[in-house]
Design an enzyme around this catalytic site. Structure first.
Site, PDB file in Angstrom:
ATOM      1  N   CYS A   1       0.689  -1.047   0.063  1.00  0.00           N
ATOM      2  CA  CYS A   1      -0.024   0.028   0.126  1.00  0.00           C
ATOM      3  C   CYS A   1       0.785   1.193   0.119  1.00  0.00           C
ATOM      4  O   CYS A   1       1.426   1.602   0.856  1.00  0.00           O
ATOM      5  CB  CYS A   1      -1.035  -0.155   1.231  1.00  0.00           C
ATOM      6  SG  CYS A   1      -1.876   1.502   1.526  1.00  0.00           S
TER       7      CYS A   1
ATOM      8  N   CYS B   1       0.273   3.658   3.039  1.00  0.00           N
ATOM      9  CA  CYS B   1       0.958   3.157   4.159  1.00  0.00           C
ATOM     10  C   CYS B   1       2.294   3.184   4.255  1.00  0.00           C
ATOM     11  O   CYS B   1       2.591   3.761   5.381  1.00  0.00           O
ATOM     12  CB  CYS B   1       0.414   1.415   4.207  1.00  0.00           C
ATOM     13  SG  CYS B   1      -1.248   1.107   3.886  1.00  0.00           S
TER      14      CYS B   1
END
Length: 105
Positions: A26, A29
């Site tokens: 991600c 992230c």
């Protein structure tokens, strides 16, 4: 020493627990990771931080309805104080943590 379960960690008395639901693949992230590290330093001794990889912990992710990542959830003694998905700047995250923790202090 056995690893504590997720429920034991978030229900423990004492300091609040910030949970970062993330995945290795991600992009947002990855943006959030150094912010979490900075917040950990700023909040040292006042806050526990747990990182939960949604790919490896699907049951916990489903239990909390994680649909987008990163998702941050702030717990105090098992109760959700605050929750947000997406990238949050460090100064804003520190401010939110301070406000939420003050409400339960």
């Amino acid at each position: 020493m056995a690893k504590k379960s997720f429920q034991e960690l978030i229900n423990a008395p004492g300091m609040p627990v910030l949970v970062d639901f993330y995945a290795d693949w991600c992009g947002p992230c990855k943006t959030m990771a150094p912010i979490i590290e900075q917040v950990a330093k700023t909040q040292a001794g006042k806050l526990k931080i747990i990182k939960i990889n949604v790919d490896h912990n699907q049951a916990v992710s489903q239990q909390y309805g994680i649909q987008g990542i990163p998702t941050l959830i702030l717990f105090h003694q098992g109760r959700i104080l605050w929750r947000q998905s997406g990238v949050v700047p460090a100064h804003q995250l520190n401010q939110i943590i301070g406000q939420q923790v003050a409400k339960v202090a």
